[in-house]
Design a protein around this motif. Sequence first.
Motif, PDB file in Angstrom:
ATOM      1  N   PRO A   1       0.854  -1.189   0.000  1.00 59.77           N
ATOM      2  CA  PRO A   1       0.000   0.000   0.000  1.00 59.77           C
ATOM      3  C   PRO A   1       0.889   1.238   0.000  1.00 59.77           C
ATOM      4  O   PRO A   1       2.099   1.143  -0.237  1.00 59.77           O
ATOM      5  CB  PRO A   1      -0.772  -0.137   1.318  1.00 59.77           C
TER       6      PRO A   1
ATOM      7  N   LYS B   1      -2.536   8.551   1.772  1.00 61.70           N
ATOM      8  CA  LYS B   1      -3.771   8.087   1.130  1.00 61.70           C
ATOM      9  C   LYS B   1      -4.657   9.283   0.815  1.00 61.70           C
ATOM     10  O   LYS B   1      -4.656  10.282   1.532  1.00 61.70           O
ATOM     11  CB  LYS B   1      -4.510   7.099   2.043  1.00 61.70           C
TER      12      LYS B   1
ATOM     13  N   ILE C   1      -7.687   5.322  -3.420  1.00 65.91           N
ATOM     14  CA  ILE C   1      -7.283   5.656  -2.051  1.00 65.91           C
ATOM     15  C   ILE C   1      -5.760   5.694  -1.933  1.00 65.91           C
ATOM     16  O   ILE C   1      -5.190   6.611  -1.322  1.00 65.91           O
ATOM     17  CB  ILE C   1      -7.870   4.639  -1.046  1.00 65.91           C
ATOM     18  N   TYR C   2      -5.089   4.699  -2.478  1.00 63.68           N
ATOM     19  CA  TYR C   2      -3.642   4.617  -2.327  1.00 63.68           C
ATOM     20  C   TYR C   2      -2.956   5.581  -3.295  1.00 63.68           C
ATOM     21  O   TYR C   2      -3.251   5.592  -4.491  1.00 63.68           O
ATOM     22  CB  TYR C   2      -3.154   3.188  -2.553  1.00 63.68           C
TER      23      TYR C   2
ATOM     24  N   SER D   1      -2.392  -4.847   2.981  1.00 65.08           N
ATOM     25  CA  SER D   1      -2.786  -3.806   3.914  1.00 65.08           C
ATOM     26  C   SER D   1      -2.748  -4.325   5.340  1.00 65.08           C
ATOM     27  O   SER D   1      -3.179  -5.455   5.594  1.00 65.08           O
ATOM     28  CB  SER D   1      -4.217  -3.339   3.575  1.00 65.08           C
TER      29      SER D   1
ATOM     30  N   SER E   1     -10.406   5.846   3.703  1.00 72.04           N
ATOM     31  CA  SER E   1      -9.021   6.213   3.960  1.00 72.04           C
ATOM     32  C   SER E   1      -8.695   5.893   5.418  1.00 72.04           C
ATOM     33  O   SER E   1      -9.519   6.102   6.307  1.00 72.04           O
ATOM     34  CB  SER E   1      -8.816   7.704   3.686  1.00 72.04           C
TER      35      SER E   1
END
Length: 270
Positions: free
Chosen positions: A7, A11, A93-94, A123, A137
């Motif tokens: 990840p 974020k 998100i990432y 994650s 997030s």
Amino acid sequence: MLVLLPPSEGKADAGRGAPLKPESLSLPGLAEARAAVLDALVELCAGDGGDAAGSAGDTEKAREVLGLSEGLRGEVVKNAGLRTAGTRPAGEIYTGVLYDALGLDSLDTAAKRRAGRSLLIFSGLWGAVRVTDRIPSYRCSMGVRLPGIGALGTYWRDPMASVLPEAAGEGLVLDLRSSAYAAAWKPKGAVAERTASVRVLHAPTRKVVSHFNKATKGRIVRSLLTDGAAPKDPAELVTALRDLGYEVEATVPERKGRGWSLDVLVDQVH
């Protein structure tokens, strides 16, 4: 092909999407473990009061456990509200160097479909998710030791071992994870033999440069997705990468049950 990605620490904001629906996430075999980690994280960050605010003492404890600086106090509040926070696809998100280089949002339709099928993001909170899974997030790295859970890298090993071999299927596993996330699942047996891990080296110095390492890995994945390459094993991956213009050195395992190690050599650090 299954591509294993780390990840990003940074974020994007979750936005105003619908709240988390745990049952909608891929790899449902991880659902019970995800619920336990989510409960522990929310409880830690909400504190004894059980609300998103918590007390100053609760916040300091959570900051210490999560390894957050003073400037990241807001991440504690964010974690406390995970159950009601908005969600977005994990691929949005990432953020960070690898994901900027991968550029999921600018892929064509066919490449986006391939990304949805083949990319798996590890994650500390979710175990692993696909780029299409909608998540809020959050802040919780694999190196964290959560109260009641313990070290997340250790915690995830059993759930991953029961779920990931099936997700890997009979094809290539391209492992681009950092060491902390690689500890959560180590392919074994026949899956390991179809696995290739990658280092990116600055060719003149033969050294790994962190920023460049991440950026080049992102470009490699993008190249494979846009080209439509579908290598079935590490040997075919080496051929595919060389056809795409990458300089690759491969170390073939001497024993069964071991994966391949690939070094991608690059001249410029940018």
